[in-house]
Structures are given as structure tokens and as C-alpha cells.
Design a protein around this motif. Structure first.
Motif, short mmCIF file in Angstrom:
data_model
loop_
_atom_site.label_atom_id
_atom_site.label_comp_id
_atom_site.label_asym_id
_atom_site.label_seq_id
_atom_site.Cartn_x
_atom_site.Cartn_y
_atom_site.Cartn_z
N UNK A 14 -39.92 29.45 57.30
CA UNK A 14 -41.13 29.34 56.47
C UNK A 14 -41.52 30.71 55.92
N UNK A 15 -41.45 31.71 56.78
CA UNK A 15 -41.86 33.06 56.36
C UNK A 15 -40.98 33.57 55.23
N UNK A 16 -39.69 33.28 55.28
CA UNK A 16 -38.80 33.69 54.19
C UNK A 16 -39.19 32.98 52.89
N UNK A 17 -39.59 31.73 53.01
CA UNK A 17 -39.90 30.94 51.82
C UNK A 17 -41.22 31.33 51.17
N UNK A 18 -42.19 31.80 51.96
CA UNK A 18 -43.52 32.07 51.41
C UNK A 18 -43.72 33.54 51.07
N UNK A 19 -42.81 34.42 51.49
CA UNK A 19 -42.95 35.83 51.16
C UNK A 19 -42.85 36.03 49.65
N UNK A 20 -43.75 36.81 49.06
CA UNK A 20 -43.69 37.02 47.61
C UNK A 20 -42.46 37.82 47.18
N UNK A 21 -41.90 37.45 46.04
CA UNK A 21 -40.74 38.16 45.49
C UNK A 21 -41.23 39.23 44.51
#
Length: 442
Positions: A14-21
Motif C-alpha cells: 500500500x505504501x508503495x502505491x500511495x507514495x507521491x511520484x
């Protein structure tokens, strides 16, 4: 895979998916620059500056996080203090100019709020709040950014808690639940009251009421606050006598839920004080009387303001139920990844729950900001922490919970933390991330 490993893997996915790019940062910089162009066209705001604050500045925002912007009025080198009516008048001019410019959606003027704001939607459906002279908000955000540098797990857990809270519809002050700033303070309080503590009481970082010190010459006032925080944070990080808390992300999330599972019953008699790092009986704290709130979480930088002042009694029950249901699910021996995703993330991430095995490489491609695993490691006999890649703006500048009781004999909750050698960074807003200049042409 045992329960803890399952939860750990799920939280990391989840953390990988929600971290801003990088693109998410660039979008927000673009919106800020668009607002700057509009403000330059308003005669009553000539000379004013447009400056971000909130989770964007503290680096505690997710890919879908809102953007908070403040218009700072010109007053020479001094901090100005316009009244509420003057702010309302200026924001009325702003919303007219935004409508005239075009390209801004869902414009709304909330004039009677404690802090009057103009709300609108920018590019890629980013919700924005525009206020006037919110220097205290900027400084609060910067201090949270500096605090997150003490231990990366603070930022990780804040992002996860925000996503979880949105999933359960308890992250909306307008509906009587918790605002994001309050959620961040609850995570911070959790880290203060672990055994051993991960973060200290905030009196150890800034021993004063920060908003009261924002007077006089702005540059001097800001520098005094920055210098005080820098010295104290450096002292905390270099203190090798601090015990290290080795908790994993899943352990921290579970203990967070366990700590606040009885929030309903305790809120009637106790308030949360992140400044001192403990709870206090409301009836013995004259600053909090008379008791008029369902929940009290004091703002450590603007005492005795209550960051949970919008929480209603009915919604507090809903908050407690969400905490209890989630804790039960995460602690269950019969859990599976699909059920974990369903209780931790919303529909926009439902694809995670439809896969029995999430591809790490696929999720990582969604974000250039890697997960920070700040668990201490031992190298050559010395306890250290892994180096952390800096997100764009930063180039600018198995433990059990302690019982949430008042400290005895005047002692504060929170033990010492392991050190790092990094220097304190000062956050400085810029119009664009360095890596994006050539590609974006901004």
C-alpha cells in the motif's frame, strides 16, 4: 506466511502505491504557479506571495493528497496580522479572479470558517484550500517535516493511517471526523508513548508556544524557530544513550490501533497532549476547561487549540468502531491479503485486493519515492539507520505500548532515541523540483 508478515507485506504494498511520484510533485508546483499568476492580477493583493503549507510542505501527503496554499500579504519585513473581515474581503477578490481566469473547478468560498478559505479543484482533480496569511500553518508544516527526519517510520505510518482513515470515512472535519493534521498528531503521540519511545515530547524540540513567537520581523522570527528546532533535533539524534525501538511497520500500525481502540470512553475525561507526550485529565487542565469537545487533541504549536474540535460525539463512536474493526481484522490468524486490503484502502486501490500476490515491481513503478524502512541495523558493531533517498522538496532544505496514563512524579513519557549523523534541513519552497526543470519547461 504468518499473520505479522502478511500484514507487513500488505502495508508495504500500500505504501508503495500511495507514495507521491515526481509527476505528483510537479502537478502541485504547477497549480501553485497558476495561483501565483492569478494573485499578480489582483490589485488588492499586489506584492503578496503565494506559499504552500500543510502536508505538501511536511511531505506527509499521498498521491491524492490535498494542496494547501497561503497568500502572504506584503508588510515590509514584518509579519502582518490582518483581521478576519479583511481576509474575507481579499478572498472574495480571489474567487472573482479565479472565475475570470478559468480552469479552476468547484470554486467555493467558505467565509465563516475559523480560517476563511477558498476551495477549488486544480489539475488532475487535486483539491486545494487557499487562505490568507497562514504563516503559522507554514511553520507547523515545516516542523513536522523536520520531525519526520528523526525516524522515517513516522512518515510511513502517517501516510498509511491517512489512507486507512479515508477508507473508513473518518478523515473529514466537515462531517465531524478527524482532519489530517489531527491524524498526524495522533501518530506522533503514538510514537512518543511507545516503550521505548521513537519520538520525544515536542517540548524537547520547541519549548514554547510557536504561534506566539511569530511576531516582528518575519525572517528573524522564522530563523529563531528553525534554529531552536535544529539544535534540539540534532541533540536528540546524536544522543547515543537513547534506546532504540525496533518495531516493524505492522507492529506500529497494530499498536496504534490498540492504543486508540478505547478512544470513546477515554475522551470524556482525558485529552491528548503531544507537547508533553502524555494524556491529561481534562478536569485538572485549566486551559482545556470548560469541556465542550467530544475529543481533545491539543495543538503542540498553538496551545491550547484543539485540533479535534470538529469531531462530534456520534462521529467519535464511528471512529472508535473503525479502529476496533480494523484491529480485529489485522490481528486475526485467519486473515488473507484480500481482506486486509479491503479494510485498509479505498476503491481507488481496490485492484490491490483483487490480486493474491502483488507484484512489487509493478507497484514500485507507480512511484519514484521508495518506501523508507528505517529499522535500525548494526554495521561494524554500531547501530545505524539505512540512508534515505530524498524526495524532491527535501533537496531543498516488538515493543508494547505504554499505558496512556499521566506520568508519575512529573516525568514525561518517551525515552531516548538512537542517533543519526544527518544535519537538520531547512525546508524552502521552490517553484519546481530541480529534476523537473528541463523536462517540464517551467
Amino acid at each position: 506466511m504468518n499473520g505479522y508478515n502478511q500484514v507487513e507485506q500488505t502495508l508495504n504494498d500500500i505504501l508503495r502505491a500511495i507514495n507521491p511520484s515526481k509527476e505528483d510533485w510537479t502537478i502541485r508546483f504547477h497549480i501553485i504557479n497558476e495561483v501565483r499568476d492569478v494573485i499578480r492580477s489582483i490589485e488588492s493583493l499586489r506584492g503578496g506571495t503565494v506559499e504552500p503549507y500543510g502536508s505538501f510542505v511536511s511531505n506527509l501527503f499521498t498521491k491524492w493528497g490535498d494542496l494547501d496554499i497561503s497568500i502572504e500579504l506584503p508588510n515590509g519585513s514584518y509579519i502582518s496580522s490582518p483581521g478576519k473581515k479583511h481576509k474575507q474581503t481579499l478572498l472574495a477578490d480571489v474567487i472573482k479572479a479565479l472565475r475570470k481566469k478559468g480552469g479552476f473547478r468547484r470554486l467555493q468560498f467558505i467565509s465563516n470558517a475559523r480560517v476563511p478559505i477558498v476551495k477549488f479543484e486544480g489539475n488532475f482533480n487535486i483539491s486545494c484550500d487557499l487562505s490568507v496569511n497562514n504563516l503559522s500553518g507554514q511553520m507547523k508544516s515545516k516542523i513536522l517535516f523536520w520531525i519526520s527526519g528523526i525516524d522515517n517510520r513516522f512518515r510511513d505510518l502517517v501516510l498509511l493511517v491517512k489512507e486507512w482513515a479515508k477508507t473508513h470515512h473518518i478523515n473529514d472535519s466537515k462531517s465531524g471526523t478527524l482532519n489530517s493534521y489531527c491524524l498526524s498528531l495522533l501518530v506522533l503521540f503514538h510514537f512518543q508513548t511507545l516503550e521505548p519511545a521513537i519520538l520525544p515530547p515536542l517540548i524537547e524540540i520547541y519549548p514554547g508556544n510557536m504561534t506566539d513567537d511569530l511576531t516582528g520581523v518575519r525572517a528573524v522570527a522564522e530563523k529563531n524557530i528553525e534554529d531552536t528546532c535544529a539544535v534540539n533535533i540534532k541533540k536528540i539524534r546524536s544522543d547515543r544513550s537513547r534506546s532504540i525501538n525496533w518495531s516493524s511497520l505492522s507492529e506500529l500500525f497494530l499498536s496504534f490501533l490498540a492504543k486508540f481502540s478505547d478512544i470513546c470512553s477515554r475522551a470524556s475525561t482525558q485529552g491528548i497532549n503531544p507537547y508533553m507526550g502524555h494524556v491529561e485529565d481534562i478536569n485538572t487542565n485549566m486551559r482545556w476547561l470548560p469541556r465542550t469537545y467530544a475529543l481533545f487533541v491539543e495543538d503542540p504549536f498553538e496551545q491550547p487549540a484543539n485540533t479535534a474540535r470538529t469531531v462530534s460525539s456520534n462521529q467519535l463512536i464511528k471512529i472508535a468502531e473503525a479502529i476496533q474493526v480494523t484491529h480485529q481484522m489485522l490481528a486475526s490468524p485467519n486473515q488473507n491479503q484480500a481482506s486486509l486490503f479491503s479494510v485498509l484502502v479505498g476503491p481507488h486501490l481496490s485492484w490491490l485486493g483483487r490480486r493474491t500476490s502483488v507484484s512489487t515491481s509493478t507497484i514500485q513503478s507507480m512511484s519514484t519515492t521508495p518506501i523508507s524502512r528505517n529499522i535500525p541495523i548494526i554495521r561494524n558493531g554500531i547501530k545505524t539507520r539505512p540512508e534515505r533517498k530524498q524526495p524532491p522538496l527535501q533537496t531543498l532544505h516488538k515493543s508494547q505500548n505504554k499505558v496512556m496514563d499521566k506520568p508519575q512524579n512529573g516525568e514525561s513519557n518517551g525515552s531516548k532515541h538512537a542517533s543519526t549523523s544527518q544535519k537538520q534541513q531547512v525546508w524552502r519552497p521552490r517553484s519546481e523540483p530541480k529534476a523537473e526543470k528541463n523536462s517540464s519547461g517551467e
